[in-house]
Each structure stands twice: as structure tokens, then as C-alpha cells.
Design a protein around this motif. Structure first.
Motif, short mmCIF file in Angstrom:
data_model
loop_
_atom_site.label_atom_id
_atom_site.label_comp_id
_atom_site.label_asym_id
_atom_site.label_seq_id
_atom_site.Cartn_x
_atom_site.Cartn_y
_atom_site.Cartn_z
N LEU A 1 -44.74 -16.23 -16.32
CA LEU A 1 -44.29 -14.93 -15.86
C LEU A 1 -42.77 -14.84 -15.83
O LEU A 1 -42.09 -15.83 -15.60
CB LEU A 1 -44.84 -14.65 -14.46
CG LEU A 1 -46.35 -14.62 -14.29
CD1 LEU A 1 -46.72 -14.28 -12.86
CD2 LEU A 1 -46.99 -13.63 -15.25
N ARG A 2 -42.26 -13.65 -16.08
CA ARG A 2 -40.84 -13.35 -15.96
C ARG A 2 -40.64 -12.47 -14.74
O ARG A 2 -41.47 -11.61 -14.43
CB ARG A 2 -40.31 -12.64 -17.20
CG ARG A 2 -40.30 -13.48 -18.45
CD ARG A 2 -39.64 -12.69 -19.59
NE ARG A 2 -38.29 -12.30 -19.23
CZ ARG A 2 -37.62 -11.31 -19.82
NH1 ARG A 2 -38.19 -10.61 -20.78
NH2 ARG A 2 -36.38 -11.03 -19.45
N ALA A 3 -39.52 -12.67 -14.03
CA ALA A 3 -39.20 -11.88 -12.85
C ALA A 3 -38.09 -10.90 -13.19
O ALA A 3 -36.98 -11.30 -13.55
CB ALA A 3 -38.78 -12.78 -11.70
N GLY B 1 -46.01 -11.01 -21.09
CA GLY B 1 -46.17 -10.26 -22.34
C GLY B 1 -45.81 -8.80 -22.19
O GLY B 1 -46.39 -7.95 -22.87
N GLY B 2 -44.88 -8.49 -21.29
CA GLY B 2 -44.46 -7.11 -21.09
C GLY B 2 -45.35 -6.32 -20.15
O GLY B 2 -45.04 -5.16 -19.84
#
Length: 238
Positions: A26-28, A127-128
Motif C-alpha cells: 500500500l501507498r500512503a 494499484g490506484g
């Protein structure tokens, strides 16, 4: 809000995202406008914890697949709940705040924390697509409000494979006692502290602070170990 504090918010969010047991990394990403109505609606079922140290903070985590992670515990095991699974992630996020203590993680509504204008909200994406949200409210010299822990609902049957690599703390307790501050300060080498348990009585085995078994202390290759003598039923352990 200072640049240093903003950096701490971001660092906490990124550290937490790296530790989350999700299928994809995950990206924050910070939400400039704070929590949206959709976030607040989802936040009614979240995991929250308070950190107390040189910097104090409230942390909240909401995942869109929280039910899936909850199911990974399995009712037939019952020893792992969602707060246990997500605590290492919360600890990773709190670690950037410096020395301090992270309180017990609780499953409850985090809507009020996300709605606070002092809370910095991050969208956790894979993935957006949004997979959840993380909120953190830092107080440099403030106090942390406490909320009574809420009972955790039963965990449905699921596959434990997703959380196999989650690290948990196993503690062996041989007894307890209560002492006054005067007695503690008066201790010196050679002092004997009497515990509330007789010699030879089984030791308690705790998983993330929860009693799960009884055992006896043994020595293995000059190291202490515990031999499990009884696994407790979930209801009995609670």
C-alpha cells in the motif's frame, strides 16, 4: 503545523503502510482536505490506539477489507483478533514519534478522530484504488483522551495464511504482586519480592497480553523455556 510535524505524520503513515498484512503493498497519500464523507462513513468500524511519549498522538486505521482480515483469525482458533493482527502496523507508525508507549489497540468507531481538523488523514491505496485510510493526530505537549475498550465481536472462520508472518508478543508470567512506591524505591540487590503464586504452580502464557495457556518453566540448553501444559478455551481465557 510545522514542517517537522508534517514530516512525522508522513513518516508514520508510510511506516504503517509497509507493515500492513494486505495482499498488495500500500501507498500512503495525504488527503489535503482531510476526511471526506465517505471516509467518515467507513470510519465507524476502525482500529484506534493512543501513543504517549515525548510526542503524544492518537492513531486510527480503517481498511476496506477489515472483514477479510478479521476472518483470517478463525473462530476455531479465537486467539487472534483484528487488533492483534494490526497492532504491529500501528507500532511501526508510532515508532517514528520517538520513545513512548503505544496503548492497547481497540476496535471501535474512529469517525470523531478522522473528523478532527487536527488529524492528518492519509488514503492507503493499492494499484490506484483505495484500500483504507490512516489518521494521526499529534500533540506535542498535550494529553491523550482515553476511551473505554469496546468488546470485540466473534471472528468468523477464515484462512490464517494471510497473517502467518505477523509478529506477536508471547509472555510468560509466573506471578504478580502489588507494592507501594515506598517499597519499590526501597528495593536493593538481594531483596526478595513475594509473588501471589505458590512454588510449582503453572505459569500463565499470554499472547499480546491475552491469557491463552498454562505451562511450566523449564531450562533448555541453559536458556529458560516454557512447556505448555494446558491450552485454554477461548471463553475461559477471556
Amino acid at each position: 503545523m510545522t514542517a517537522t510535524t508534517t514530516t512525522l505524520h508522513t513518516g508514520a503513515a508510510e511506516a504503517l503502510a509497509l507493515q500492513l498484512p494486505t495482499p498488495a503493498p500500500l501507498r500512503a497519500l495525504a488527503l489535503p482536505g482531510g476526511a471526506t464523507s465517505a471516509v467518515l462513513e467507513a470510519a465507524v468500524d476502525g482500529v484506534v490506539a493512543s501513543f504517549v511519549g515525548g510526542l503524544s498522538a492518537d492513531l486510527a486505521l480503517v481498511l476496506t477489507d477489515l472483514g477479510t482480515i478479521t476472518a483470517a483469525g478463525g473462530t476455531d482458533h479465537g486467539l487472534v483478533d483484528v487488533t492483534d493482527v494490526l497492532r504491529p502496523s500501528l507500532e511501526a507508525g508510532a515508532s517514528v514519534l520517538g520513545v513512548g508507549v503505544l496503548g492497547a489497540a481497540r476496535r471501535e468507531s474512529a469517525a470523531s478522530l478522522f473528523a478532527d481538523p487536527e488529524t492528518v488523514v492519509f488514503e492507503l491505496t493499492a494499484g490506484g484504488l483505495p484500500a483504507g485510510w490512516f489518521g494521526i493526530r499529534i500533540r506535542e505537549n498535550g494529553t491523550i483522551g482515553t476511551t473505554a475498550a469496546q468488546p470485540v465481536s466473534s471472528i468468523p472462520t477464515g484462512n490464517l495464511g494471510r497473517i502467518n508472518n505477523v509478529e506477536m508478543t508471547l509472555t510468560v508470567e509466573i506471578g504478580r504482586t502489588r507494592m507501594s512506591v515506598r517499597d519499590v524505591l526501597g528495593m536493593e540487590p538481594g531483596a526478595v519480592v513475594e509473588l501471589d503464586r505458590s512454588a510449582g504452580a503453572p505459569a500463565d502464557v499470554l499472547l499480546n497480553g491475552r491469557l491463552i495457556a498454562h505451562g511450566e518453566v523449564v531450562v533448555v540448553d541453559q536458556d529458560y523455556a516454557v512447556r505448555i501444559t494446558k491450552i485454554l478455551d477461548v471463553a475461559e481465557s477471556l
